[in-house]
Design a protein around this motif. Structure first.
Motif, PDB file in Angstrom:
ATOM      1  N   ILE A 146       7.593  -8.221  -1.558  1.00  0.00           N
ATOM      2  CA  ILE A 146       8.042  -7.445  -0.521  1.00  0.00           C
ATOM      3  C   ILE A 146       8.175  -8.212   0.839  1.00  0.00           C
ATOM      4  CG2 ILE A 146       7.943  -5.152   0.576  1.00  0.00           C
ATOM      5  CD1 ILE A 146       6.818  -4.153  -1.822  1.00  0.00           C
ATOM      6  N   ASN A 147       9.233  -8.045   1.458  1.00  0.00           N
ATOM      7  CA  ASN A 147       9.426  -8.606   2.997  1.00  0.00           C
ATOM      8  C   ASN A 147       9.806  -7.652   3.854  1.00  0.00           C
ATOM      9  OD1 ASN A 147       8.369 -11.433   2.992  1.00  0.00           O
ATOM     10  ND2 ASN A 147       9.561 -11.511   1.165  1.00  0.00           N
ATOM     11  N   GLY A 148       9.353  -7.252   4.895  1.00  0.00           N
ATOM     12  CA  GLY A 148      10.005  -6.428   5.912  1.00  0.00           C
ATOM     13  C   GLY A 148       8.954  -5.935   7.122  1.00  0.00           C
ATOM     14  N   GLN A 149       9.467  -4.787   7.667  1.00  0.00           N
ATOM     15  CA  GLN A 149       8.563  -4.033   8.657  1.00  0.00           C
ATOM     16  C   GLN A 149       8.735  -2.936   9.083  1.00  0.00           C
ATOM     17  OE1 GLN A 149       8.627  -6.422  12.284  1.00  0.00           O
ATOM     18  NE2 GLN A 149       7.790  -4.836  13.745  1.00  0.00           N
ATOM     19  N   LYS A 150       7.644  -1.979   9.053  1.00  0.00           N
ATOM     20  CA  LYS A 150       7.888  -0.825   9.016  1.00  0.00           C
ATOM     21  C   LYS A 150       7.312  -0.245  10.218  1.00  0.00           C
ATOM     22  CE  LYS A 150       9.586  -0.015   4.912  1.00  0.00           C
ATOM     23  NZ  LYS A 150      10.767   0.774   4.508  1.00  0.00           N
ATOM     24  N   PHE A 151       7.547   1.185  10.599  1.00  0.00           N
ATOM     25  CA  PHE A 151       6.833   1.881  11.623  1.00  0.00           C
ATOM     26  C   PHE A 151       6.612   3.377  11.427  1.00  0.00           C
ATOM     27  CE2 PHE A 151       6.631   3.421  16.221  1.00  0.00           C
ATOM     28  CZ  PHE A 151       5.545   2.819  16.502  1.00  0.00           C
ATOM     29  N   ALA A 195      -1.580   4.681   7.251  1.00  0.00           N
ATOM     30  CA  ALA A 195      -1.557   3.706   6.437  1.00  0.00           C
ATOM     31  C   ALA A 195      -2.862   3.028   6.670  1.00  0.00           C
ATOM     32  CB  ALA A 195      -0.115   2.869   6.640  1.00  0.00           C
ATOM     33  N   LEU A 196      -3.302   2.935   7.762  1.00  0.00           N
ATOM     34  CA  LEU A 196      -4.659   2.096   8.118  1.00  0.00           C
ATOM     35  C   LEU A 196      -5.749   2.717   7.478  1.00  0.00           C
ATOM     36  CD1 LEU A 196      -5.721  -0.241   9.685  1.00  0.00           C
ATOM     37  CD2 LEU A 196      -6.069   1.385  11.587  1.00  0.00           C
ATOM     38  N   LEU A 197      -5.646   4.085   7.232  1.00  0.00           N
ATOM     39  CA  LEU A 197      -6.695   4.794   6.486  1.00  0.00           C
ATOM     40  C   LEU A 197      -6.567   5.031   4.822  1.00  0.00           C
ATOM     41  CD1 LEU A 197      -7.040   7.631   9.517  1.00  0.00           C
ATOM     42  CD2 LEU A 197      -8.152   5.122   9.243  1.00  0.00           C
ATOM     43  N   ALA A 198      -5.722   4.602   4.542  1.00  0.00           N
ATOM     44  CA  ALA A 198      -5.305   4.923   2.871  1.00  0.00           C
ATOM     45  C   ALA A 198      -6.050   3.741   2.120  1.00  0.00           C
ATOM     46  CB  ALA A 198      -3.775   4.977   2.967  1.00  0.00           C
ATOM     47  N   HIS A 199      -6.024   4.173   0.790  1.00  0.00           N
ATOM     48  CA  HIS A 199      -6.549   3.188  -0.235  1.00  0.00           C
ATOM     49  C   HIS A 199      -5.242   2.512  -0.584  1.00  0.00           C
ATOM     50  CE1 HIS A 199      -9.747   6.006  -0.050  1.00  0.00           C
ATOM     51  NE2 HIS A 199     -10.582   5.059  -0.111  1.00  0.00           N
ATOM     52  N   LEU A 232      -0.072  -8.131   3.564  1.00  0.00           N
ATOM     53  CA  LEU A 232      -0.031  -6.846   4.263  1.00  0.00           C
ATOM     54  C   LEU A 232      -0.847  -6.812   5.453  1.00  0.00           C
ATOM     55  CD1 LEU A 232       0.880  -3.693   3.902  1.00  0.00           C
ATOM     56  CD2 LEU A 232      -1.599  -3.544   2.651  1.00  0.00           C
ATOM     57  N   LEU A 233      -0.097  -6.470   6.530  1.00  0.00           N
ATOM     58  CA  LEU A 233      -0.888  -6.243   7.838  1.00  0.00           C
ATOM     59  C   LEU A 233      -0.491  -4.812   8.656  1.00  0.00           C
ATOM     60  CD1 LEU A 233      -2.547  -7.458  10.332  1.00  0.00           C
ATOM     61  CD2 LEU A 233      -0.609  -8.385  11.188  1.00  0.00           C
ATOM     62  N   ILE A 234      -1.445  -4.075   8.708  1.00  0.00           N
ATOM     63  CA  ILE A 234      -1.202  -2.788   9.266  1.00  0.00           C
ATOM     64  C   ILE A 234      -1.775  -2.752  10.596  1.00  0.00           C
ATOM     65  CG2 ILE A 234      -1.868  -0.304   9.206  1.00  0.00           C
ATOM     66  CD1 ILE A 234      -2.301  -0.853   6.011  1.00  0.00           C
ATOM     67  N   VAL A 292       3.461  -1.552   9.806  1.00  0.00           N
ATOM     68  CA  VAL A 292       3.058  -2.176   8.756  1.00  0.00           C
ATOM     69  C   VAL A 292       3.829  -3.560   8.313  1.00  0.00           C
ATOM     70  CG1 VAL A 292       2.914  -2.136   6.141  1.00  0.00           C
ATOM     71  CG2 VAL A 292       2.181  -0.251   7.415  1.00  0.00           C
ATOM     72  N   LEU A 293       3.454  -4.361   8.451  1.00  0.00           N
ATOM     73  CA  LEU A 293       3.988  -5.681   8.215  1.00  0.00           C
ATOM     74  C   LEU A 293       3.873  -6.468   6.836  1.00  0.00           C
ATOM     75  CD1 LEU A 293       3.316  -7.692  11.682  1.00  0.00           C
ATOM     76  CD2 LEU A 293       4.990  -5.706  11.283  1.00  0.00           C
ATOM     77  N   LEU A 294       4.988  -7.029   6.293  1.00  0.00           N
ATOM     78  CA  LEU A 294       4.668  -7.317   4.855  1.00  0.00           C
ATOM     79  C   LEU A 294       5.503  -8.672   4.893  1.00  0.00           C
ATOM     80  CD1 LEU A 294       6.287  -3.988   4.504  1.00  0.00           C
ATOM     81  CD2 LEU A 294       4.399  -4.389   2.548  1.00  0.00           C
ATOM     82  N   ASP A 295       4.790  -9.544   4.559  1.00  0.00           N
ATOM     83  CA  ASP A 295       4.909 -11.138   4.445  1.00  0.00           C
ATOM     84  C   ASP A 295       4.773 -11.735   3.243  1.00  0.00           C
ATOM     85  OD1 ASP A 295       5.691 -13.643   4.840  1.00  0.00           O
ATOM     86  OD2 ASP A 295       3.939 -14.103   6.158  1.00  0.00           O
ATOM     87  N   ASN A 296       5.673 -11.454   2.359  1.00  0.00           N
ATOM     88  CA  ASN A 296       5.828 -12.033   0.889  1.00  0.00           C
ATOM     89  C   ASN A 296       4.559 -11.456   0.113  1.00  0.00           C
ATOM     90  OD1 ASN A 296       7.917 -13.883   0.682  1.00  0.00           O
ATOM     91  ND2 ASN A 296       6.618 -15.474   2.076  1.00  0.00           N
ATOM     92  N   VAL A 297       4.587 -10.139   0.281  1.00  0.00           N
ATOM     93  CA  VAL A 297       3.480  -9.314  -0.554  1.00  0.00           C
ATOM     94  C   VAL A 297       3.708  -9.153  -1.945  1.00  0.00           C
ATOM     95  CG1 VAL A 297       2.324  -6.976  -0.512  1.00  0.00           C
ATOM     96  CG2 VAL A 297       3.043  -7.878   1.627  1.00  0.00           C
TER      97      VAL A 297
END
Length: 416
Positions: free
Chosen positions: A169-174, A179-183, A208-210, A227-232
């Motif tokens: 997965i690659n992309g960026q979410k808002f 998300a930061l508090l989730a498992h 994965l970077l939140i 939420v940033l996704l770089d080759n996740v």
């Protein structure tokens, strides 16, 4: 000079890693009545520091742990998987109760419950057993659905590429609430064919970077940032084809909207309760009234009556929507799903209106001193105005009117 982004990254990294690693099994709620009782007890606890958390934008770490450990996050899991399988009327009452105390906490869990329905509808049996068990043990789902900057809310650019034994997965979410508090972070990404899938990404997965960069003036502690996704890389067993829920008649869209509506009704409840308390204990009678107490003012009394009546009406329609959703789950026909979607849209109009009305009347009836920053009563208006922007009620009015006048059913997606 330290940038705002670096500050937010530091804030996120300051969450203790063991925050996500508690082994305590969540309490198992077994009935609708117990769910409501637990919610009421939690609401009393959450309300104590709600204003302070909002004022300081303090992450609700202790509160969210207590919330998911209570068992409430698993109450909609079907009984055959070990959950309570409560009615949606009960879920609505739980959401309203928590949101009346702290609407940020009410919102953090809303996408969790909405995604549980997608697991029930779209996941394989083995996936259902695994993820339902995770939730019953106290694990939380966040969300990474929406993006900013696209033409519409449904135009997604985050890509999922399927490979032999995994996906990338690659992309960026808002607007990634909680998300930061989730498992687990369900990330919605589109395939080469343009079909949306949800990939459940474990917290701390490489790539994965939140980022806690939510700066909205309301719902301040929902952690609704990026939420940033770089080759996740995601195991195929953690991927759910959620597009299927909207290719056939299901209550998925209505459920998403229903929970949104319940949060708004909860905000209204909290604002009304705050108004009554302030008028009783602090508001002065108007100089021309000749009255001893503000509670004797006939105009104030009438305004309280108006808000209470409108709130009761909004909650009554919300209950009708819940009953229609339960019916649509049992018998997912085109007719039942259309009915659930319709009534839920009607409830959303009413809960939006009463949330904004109640938050405005709080200051009108309480007086100028109620605007003092140390009281932070403006959080009710800020929260109402922010959360009700999720989907515009002006379109709800159009869709409902089009249904009754032209027999055109409401669209089948999570925003109608």
């Amino acid at each position: 000079m330290t940038s705002k982004l670096e500050i937010k990254l530091k804030d996120a990294q300051n969450i203790p890693r063991d925050f996500y690693q508690h082994d305590n099994i969540a309490h198992l709620i077994r009935s609708d009545e117990e769910a409501i009782q637990v919610a009421q007890e939690l609401a009393t606890y959450f309300s104590k520091d709600a204003a302070k958390r909002d004022h300081e934008r303090r992450l609700p770490l202790e509160e969210i742990q207590k919330y998911s450990a209570s068992g409430l996050w698993g109450i909609t899991i079907p009984k055959k998987f070990g959950g309570a399988g409560v009615s949606y009327k009960t879920l609505g009452e739980v959401v309203k109760t928590i949101s009346s105390a702290d609407s940020s906490l009410g919102q953090i869990a809303q996408n969790h419950w909405a995604f549980l329905e997608h697991i029930r509808l779209d996941a394989e049996q083995e996936q259902q057993e695994f993820f339902f068990d995770q939730v019953l043990k106290g694990k939380r789902f966040g969300n990474a659905f929406s993006e900013k900057g696209s033409k519409t809310v449904a135009d997604l650019t985050t890509q999922i590429e399927f490979q032999d034994d995994h996906a990338v997965i690659n992309g960026q979410k808002f607007f990634a609430t909680g998300a930061l508090l989730a498992h687990w972070i369900p990330v919605v990404a589109v395939s080469d064919e343009g079909k949306p899938y949800a990939a459940l990404v474990p917290q701390h997965t490489p790539g994965l970077l939140i980022i806690n960069d939510w700066s909205g003036f309301g719902q301040r502690t929902t952690v609704s940032g990026s939420v940033l996704l770089d080759n996740v890389k995601v195991d195929l067993k953690y991927i759910v084809p959620i597009h299927q829920a909207f290719e056939r008649p299901t209550a998925a869209g209505a459920i998403s909207q229903f929970i949104q509506s319940a949060v708004d009704a909860g905000i209204a409840r909290g604002a009304v309760a705050e108004t009554i308390h302030y008028v009783r204990h602090h508001t002065r009678p108007w100089i021309d009234s000749g009255l001893e107490k503000a509670t004797q003012d006939p105009y104030t009394i009438a305004n309280i009556g108006e808000i209470k009546i409108k709130l009761r009406a909004a909650e009554a329609v919300l209950d009708l929507a819940a009953e229609a959703i339960d019916q649509a789950i049992l018998f997912p026909t085109e007719e039942n799903v259309a009915e659930a979607t319709l009534i839920t849209a009607e409830s959303k109009v009413l809960t939006t209106e009463v949330a904004l009305l109640a938050a405005n009347k709080l200051f009108e009836l309480s007086g100028t001193r109620s605007t003092l920053s140390e009281l932070n009563l403006d959080r009710h208006w800020r929260n109402a105005r922010t959360h009700t922007l999720h989907d515009p009620v002006r379109w709800k009015l159009n869709l409902v009117g089009n249904y009754y006048l032209n027999d055109i059913p409401l669209p089948r997606h999570a925003w109608s």
